[in-house]
Design a protein around this motif. Structure first.
Motif, PDB file in Angstrom:
ATOM      1  N   ALA A  14      30.501  50.187  39.161  1.00 49.16           N
ATOM      2  CA  ALA A  14      29.649  49.492  40.033  1.00 49.16           C
ATOM      3  C   ALA A  14      30.956  49.021  41.126  1.00 49.16           C
ATOM      4  O   ALA A  14      32.112  48.887  40.593  1.00 49.16           O
ATOM      5  N   ILE A  15      30.516  48.891  42.550  1.00 51.54           N
ATOM      6  CA  ILE A  15      31.518  48.767  43.699  1.00 51.54           C
ATOM      7  C   ILE A  15      30.778  47.386  44.346  1.00 51.54           C
ATOM      8  O   ILE A  15      29.857  47.560  44.919  1.00 51.54           O
ATOM      9  N   PHE A  16      31.795  46.259  44.667  1.00 50.56           N
ATOM     10  CA  PHE A  16      31.170  44.993  45.060  1.00 50.56           C
ATOM     11  C   PHE A  16      31.852  44.698  46.184  1.00 50.56           C
ATOM     12  O   PHE A  16      33.222  44.767  46.318  1.00 50.56           O
ATOM     13  N   LEU A 113      34.306  48.173  37.143  1.00 50.96           N
ATOM     14  CA  LEU A 113      34.106  47.474  38.472  1.00 50.96           C
ATOM     15  C   LEU A 113      35.315  47.690  39.286  1.00 50.96           C
ATOM     16  O   LEU A 113      36.488  47.577  39.065  1.00 50.96           O
ATOM     17  N   ALA A 114      34.881  47.704  40.731  1.00 51.99           N
ATOM     18  CA  ALA A 114      35.946  47.825  41.633  1.00 51.99           C
ATOM     19  C   ALA A 114      35.203  46.758  42.771  1.00 51.99           C
ATOM     20  O   ALA A 114      34.073  46.691  42.939  1.00 51.99           O
ATOM     21  N   VAL A 139      40.716  46.878  42.809  1.00 50.91           N
ATOM     22  CA  VAL A 139      40.758  46.070  44.033  1.00 50.91           C
ATOM     23  C   VAL A 139      40.975  46.985  45.193  1.00 50.91           C
ATOM     24  O   VAL A 139      42.307  47.182  45.369  1.00 50.91           O
ATOM     25  N   VAL A 140      40.212  47.479  46.112  1.00 53.07           N
ATOM     26  CA  VAL A 140      40.558  48.202  47.378  1.00 53.07           C
ATOM     27  C   VAL A 140      40.147  47.215  48.644  1.00 53.07           C
ATOM     28  O   VAL A 140      39.186  46.883  48.633  1.00 53.07           O
ATOM     29  N   ARG A 161      39.449  55.617  42.256  1.00 51.19           N
ATOM     30  CA  ARG A 161      40.495  54.652  41.298  1.00 51.19           C
ATOM     31  C   ARG A 161      39.810  54.204  40.094  1.00 51.19           C
ATOM     32  O   ARG A 161      40.538  54.158  39.146  1.00 51.19           O
ATOM     33  N   LEU A 162      38.513  54.360  40.119  1.00 51.77           N
ATOM     34  CA  LEU A 162      37.811  53.979  38.811  1.00 51.77           C
ATOM     35  C   LEU A 162      37.585  55.416  38.048  1.00 51.77           C
ATOM     36  O   LEU A 162      37.084  54.972  36.873  1.00 51.77           O
TER      37      LEU A 162
END
Length: 220
Positions: A14-16, A113-114, A139-140, A161-162
């Motif tokens: 999941a990317i937020f 998570l990212a 964190v991006v 990255r994940l």
């Protein structure tokens, strides 16, 4: 459109987004924009404020220099926005109700998570009430990729990255440009309603694979 089941999750990563999605911060950035325009004798531009939320700091500063024919250096504008934003974020930003609970439930279920945000690390690091490094595996920030959220770069980098395949990712966003870019990246998109009165909620919800009003109760 592909269905996204939020709990138990139907995605493997999941990317937020942060601003508007996990924290209601539009009013803070509006204050930053108002200060920025006022200090240069310019009338506040609502359309520009929306554009800057999509482009991020460096690209947004360059856009302002070109649009308003400013004499400022791009780096100086970025530093100004960082300084103003950090001062407001330090004490005023908290996660929306239920957001932390959902994030921690996903991690407990083995979902990596990212955070993918146009915000700057300096601003994120100023927050006293939110520790993004504790909540996310990666964190991006916008300055780490070539283009803003009107392109899929930041979501693809987050997935990389994940160690996740794009088709296994769900992206949680409150802006239309980000939702469309997530789809271009081959990811599923979840629209999150925010308090920002400029949000085109109807269109955003139609374009997304799922839409939520908030975070409470998502993890059962």
């Amino acid at each position: 459109m592909t269905t996204v089941r939020l709990w138990p999750p139907s995605f493997s990563a999941a990317i937020f987004d942060f601003d508007g999605t996990l924290a209601e911060t539009w009013h803070l950035w509006r204050r930053v924009d108002e200060i920025f325009f006022s200090s240069r004798g310019l009338e506040f531009d609502e359309d520009a404020s929306v554009m800057l939320a999509t482009l991020g700091f460096a690209a947004g500063a360059q856009w302002c220099v070109e649009r308003y024919r400013l004499k400022d250096e791009v780096s100086d504008i970025v530093d100004e926005w960082n300084r103003l934003g950090a001062a407001l974020y330090e004490t005023e930003v908290r996660l929306r109700p239920g957001a932390e609970g959902y994030l921690r439930a996903l991690r407990a279920a083995g979902i990596p998570l990212a955070l993918a945000t146009t915000n700057d690390p300096h601003v994120l690091g100023a927050m006293r009430h939110v520790d993004v490094c504790d909540l996310f595996d990666e964190v991006v920030c916008g300055r780490e990729v070539a283009r803003g959220k009107d392109h899929p770069d930041i979501y693809l980098e987050a997935a990389r990255r994940l160690g996740a395949r794009p088709e296994g990712c769900a992206v949680f966003e409150d802006i239309l440009a980000g939702t469309l870019s997530a789809h271009r990246a081959g990811m599923r998109a979840v629209a999150v309603r925010s308090e920002d009165p400029r949000q085109p909620w109807g269109e955003l919800a139609r374009e997304a694979d799922a839409a939520i009003e908030g975070w409470e109760g998502l993890a059962g």
